[in-house]
Write a protein that holds these residues in place. Structure first.
Motif, PDB file in Angstrom:
ATOM      1  N   ALA A  78      24.000  41.518  44.641  1.00  0.00           N
ATOM      2  CA  ALA A  78      22.662  41.582  45.233  1.00  0.00           C
ATOM      3  C   ALA A  78      22.102  42.999  45.210  1.00  0.00           C
ATOM      4  O   ALA A  78      20.897  43.192  45.001  1.00  0.00           O
ATOM      5  CB  ALA A  78      22.698  41.051  46.667  1.00  0.00           C
ATOM      6  N   LYS A  79      22.959  43.992  45.417  1.00  0.00           N
ATOM      7  CA  LYS A  79      22.504  45.382  45.434  1.00  0.00           C
ATOM      8  C   LYS A  79      22.022  45.849  44.064  1.00  0.00           C
ATOM      9  O   LYS A  79      21.238  46.804  43.975  1.00  0.00           O
ATOM     10  CB  LYS A  79      23.627  46.297  45.942  1.00  0.00           C
ATOM     11  CG  LYS A  79      23.888  46.162  47.439  1.00  0.00           C
ATOM     12  CD  LYS A  79      25.008  47.079  47.894  1.00  0.00           C
ATOM     13  CE  LYS A  79      25.201  46.998  49.405  1.00  0.00           C
ATOM     14  NZ  LYS A  79      26.313  47.869  49.874  1.00  0.00           N
ATOM     15  N   VAL A  80      22.482  45.197  43.020  1.00  0.00           N
ATOM     16  CA  VAL A  80      22.031  45.521  41.664  1.00  0.00           C
ATOM     17  C   VAL A  80      20.879  44.613  41.246  1.00  0.00           C
ATOM     18  O   VAL A  80      19.850  45.063  40.734  1.00  0.00           O
ATOM     19  CB  VAL A  80      23.196  45.403  40.661  1.00  0.00           C
ATOM     20  CG1 VAL A  80      22.690  45.598  39.238  1.00  0.00           C
ATOM     21  CG2 VAL A  80      24.289  46.405  40.993  1.00  0.00           C
ATOM     22  N   SER A  82      21.075  34.807  41.398  1.00  0.00           N
ATOM     23  CA  SER A  82      21.309  35.118  42.814  1.00  0.00           C
ATOM     24  C   SER A  82      21.241  33.856  43.672  1.00  0.00           C
ATOM     25  O   SER A  82      22.009  33.703  44.628  1.00  0.00           O
ATOM     26  CB  SER A  82      20.299  36.158  43.299  1.00  0.00           C
ATOM     27  OG  SER A  82      18.977  35.665  43.217  1.00  0.00           O
ATOM     28  N   SER A  83      20.343  32.933  43.332  1.00  0.00           N
ATOM     29  CA  SER A  83      20.252  31.683  44.082  1.00  0.00           C
ATOM     30  C   SER A  83      21.429  30.763  43.769  1.00  0.00           C
ATOM     31  O   SER A  83      21.951  30.083  44.663  1.00  0.00           O
ATOM     32  CB  SER A  83      18.933  30.970  43.755  1.00  0.00           C
ATOM     33  OG  SER A  83      17.833  31.721  44.222  1.00  0.00           O
ATOM     34  N   ALA A  84      21.854  30.722  42.510  1.00  0.00           N
ATOM     35  CA  ALA A  84      23.004  29.895  42.136  1.00  0.00           C
ATOM     36  C   ALA A  84      24.267  30.360  42.855  1.00  0.00           C
ATOM     37  O   ALA A  84      25.079  29.545  43.321  1.00  0.00           O
ATOM     38  CB  ALA A  84      23.203  29.937  40.623  1.00  0.00           C
ATOM     39  N   VAL A  85      24.439  31.672  42.962  1.00  0.00           N
ATOM     40  CA  VAL A  85      25.588  32.231  43.682  1.00  0.00           C
ATOM     41  C   VAL A  85      25.569  31.777  45.142  1.00  0.00           C
ATOM     42  O   VAL A  85      26.609  31.398  45.704  1.00  0.00           O
ATOM     43  CB  VAL A  85      25.581  33.770  43.579  1.00  0.00           C
ATOM     44  CG1 VAL A  85      26.511  34.399  44.614  1.00  0.00           C
ATOM     45  CG2 VAL A  85      25.986  34.207  42.177  1.00  0.00           C
ATOM     46  N   ALA A  86      24.387  31.793  45.772  1.00  0.00           N
ATOM     47  CA  ALA A  86      24.278  31.374  47.168  1.00  0.00           C
ATOM     48  C   ALA A  86      24.638  29.899  47.329  1.00  0.00           C
ATOM     49  O   ALA A  86      25.329  29.517  48.288  1.00  0.00           O
ATOM     50  CB  ALA A  86      22.862  31.635  47.677  1.00  0.00           C
ATOM     51  N   LEU A  87      24.174  29.056  46.413  1.00  0.00           N
ATOM     52  CA  LEU A  87      24.493  27.625  46.480  1.00  0.00           C
ATOM     53  C   LEU A  87      25.996  27.395  46.343  1.00  0.00           C
ATOM     54  O   LEU A  87      26.582  26.603  47.097  1.00  0.00           O
ATOM     55  CB  LEU A  87      23.743  26.880  45.373  1.00  0.00           C
ATOM     56  CG  LEU A  87      22.225  26.739  45.550  1.00  0.00           C
ATOM     57  CD1 LEU A  87      21.572  26.314  44.244  1.00  0.00           C
ATOM     58  CD2 LEU A  87      21.900  25.737  46.654  1.00  0.00           C
ATOM     59  N   LEU A  88      26.640  28.084  45.409  1.00  0.00           N
ATOM     60  CA  LEU A  88      28.082  27.905  45.227  1.00  0.00           C
ATOM     61  C   LEU A  88      28.864  28.432  46.420  1.00  0.00           C
ATOM     62  O   LEU A  88      29.883  27.849  46.817  1.00  0.00           O
ATOM     63  CB  LEU A  88      28.531  28.613  43.945  1.00  0.00           C
ATOM     64  CG  LEU A  88      30.025  28.463  43.584  1.00  0.00           C
ATOM     65  CD1 LEU A  88      30.412  27.000  43.434  1.00  0.00           C
ATOM     66  CD2 LEU A  88      30.340  29.237  42.303  1.00  0.00           C
ATOM     67  N   GLU A  89      28.391  29.518  47.038  1.00  0.00           N
ATOM     68  CA  GLU A  89      29.091  30.092  48.191  1.00  0.00           C
ATOM     69  C   GLU A  89      29.166  29.101  49.353  1.00  0.00           C
ATOM     70  O   GLU A  89      30.148  29.095  50.099  1.00  0.00           O
ATOM     71  CB  GLU A  89      28.396  31.378  48.635  1.00  0.00           C
ATOM     72  CG  GLU A  89      28.955  32.005  49.906  1.00  0.00           C
ATOM     73  CD  GLU A  89      30.412  32.442  49.776  1.00  0.00           C
ATOM     74  OE1 GLU A  89      31.040  32.666  50.834  1.00  0.00           O
ATOM     75  OE2 GLU A  89      30.915  32.571  48.646  1.00  0.00           O
TER      76      GLU A  89
END
Length: 463
Positions: free
Chosen positions: A158-160, A305-312
């Motif tokens: 996210a920071k990048v 970034s949204s896909a990462v949130a869904l998988l988390e």
């Protein structure tokens, strides 16, 4: 108990903004605005964002911080009998992710194509096996980020990614200012049309878009909230996330509409907008290749970034409810999501996998993608506001509590009903009728405007 925490307030905000800012802001927002008359849509959209999305953000973040656990365990902590509801939400999230990664792969494919100078078209792209290959790449990258943990993977990404997304947005917007029809695009986007406020379809589209865009009602913010330190001000954080999300959508509109109008195109919905309409303009405009690379790069980073949130959401639940380590849980769920997404990926490929002539991806979007979010949000409100009363959550909501308890369930039921009977505008398809709903739409408008005015006093006191 979740041991993981965000390393800082900035890390928390960047990660949550990353979860919110995705294809819904840059691609879907402009498409829905184009369908619903430009500025006519903004008033319902802004009311929906601050009246309903902000309270839902506060609710989910505060539940997560209070319970310090995943979405499934959070439901179980209220009552064991509610555990299946948590699994139901999780199942919907993972099914959405399965076809969201297909779209992410398309965006990645177009980004690399324009970067290499091949300027592929959607027809040639989907006539090849490239969509399958890029779906694999998008899935592997998403799983790789999540496997590295909250700080080492999600927050570091996210920071990048998020500064890159906003830098690309601003750069593309500055270029759009130089185009001939920028003034027309700005007028189209920002000129309100109060006559459409009696159209129930406009309101339904606005609320649906806001919930979709801000990733509320899916357990994402509940999961991310479980990593927040106690001292964080969730009220102010929710407004920062919302404002960043809205800003990204509006700037994206100021990028897309000048291009569309300057080259005599139409702001159509769905795949046509991102993969047919805009590439037609990129191919003929000055510096078109550079603009295309920036645009599709922007879309890919936002989608990732949204896909990462869904998988988390799924990985956090698997870690908590099983003995799996994070790497193993990520591998297991990523593999499951990949298998679930194969039919959607094959529906836009040489196989053209379809049911009754409809691509599988479209069918999944029209069913799970349309109804999972409002149903999940209703379940969260029912269990954590109606079935139980967590004191700290009540305190965080303040005078937003009646909004979450009474208004939001009504809004969600109306959205779901409108979509069921065909009043609402769907996500990725083009519908051209704008049926007015007369007294019912006028009543909805009056109630929401009154609630919005009343809650202004709460904002004045707390911000």
């Amino acid at each position: 108990m979740q041991a993981a925490r965000w390393s800082s307030q900035a890390g928390f905000l960047l990660a949550t903004v990353g979860a919110a800012v995705g294809l819904g802001n840059i691609w879907r927002f402009s498409a829905v605005v184009g369908q619903n008359g430009g500025g006519a849509y903004l008033i319902p959209y802004l009311i929906a964002a601050f009246l309903c999305a902000v309270p839902m953000l506060i609710l989910e973040l505060s539940i997560g911080r209070r319970l310090r656990t995943d979405v499934v365990s959070a439901f179980r902590s209220v009552k064991v009998e509610y555990t299946p509801l948590g699994w139901l939400i999780l199942g919907g999230v993972l099914l959405i992710l399965s076809y969201y990664l297909v779209l992410t792969g398309w965006v990645l494919g177009f980004f690399l194509s324009w970067l290499a100078g091949s300027q592929t078209t959607f027809e040639s792209f989907t006539a090849s096996w490239l969509p399958i290959g890029y779906f694999v790449v998008a899935t592997v990258v998403t799983g790789g980020v999540v496997s590295m943990g909250v700080r080492g993977g999600i927050e570091r990404m996210a920071k990048v990614v998020m500064p890159t997304v906003f830098a690309l947005l601003i750069a593309l917007a500055l270029y759009a200012v130089t185009l001939a029809e920028w003034d027309r695009a700005a007028v189209f986007l920002f000129t309100p049309d109060f006559s459409v406020l009696t159209d129930l379809g406009i309101w339904s589209a606005a609320f649906g878009q806001v919930f979709f865009s801000l990733s509320v009602g899916q357990g994402i913010m509940l999961t991310y909230g479980s990593y927040v330190e106690e001292g964080a001000d969730l009220f102010k954080s929710s407004f920062v996330i919302t404002i960043a999300d809205i800003a990204a959508a509006l700037v994206a509109g100021l990028v897309i509409f000048p291009i569309v109008f300057s080259f005599g195109l139409q702001p159509t919905l769905g795949t046509e907008l991102a993969f047919t309409t805009l590439p037609t303009a990129f191919a003929t405009m000055p510096f078109g290749r550079i603009v295309a690379v920036g645009f599709f790069g922007l879309l890919f980073f936002a989608a990732l970034s949204s896909a990462v949130a869904l998988l988390e959401v799924g990985v956090a639940a698997a870690e908590s409810t099983t003995r799996l380590s994070r790497p193993r849980a990520t591998l297991f769920l990523t593999g499951g999501v990949f298998v679930a997404g194969i039919p959607s990926a094959l529906s836009y490929s040489p196989i053209n996998l379809a049911v009754a002539g409809r691509p599988i991806l479209d069918l999944v979007d029209e069913s799970v993608g349309t109804f999972a979010l409002p149903i999940s949000a209703l379940l969260i409100v029912f269990v954590f506001v109606w079935a139980t009363d967590i004191e700290t959550v009540h305190e965080e909501l303040g005078q937003f509590y009646p909004v979450v308890r009474y208004l939001i369930p009504v809004v969600l039921v109306v959205i779901t009903t409108a979509r069921t009977v065909g009043i609402a505008r769907p996500a990725w398809r083009l519908i051209v009728d704008h049926t007015r709903n007369g007294p019912l739409g006028l009543l909805v408008t009056a109630v929401l405007l009154l609630a919005f005015a009343i809650l202004g006093w709460e904002l004045r006191d707390r911000l």
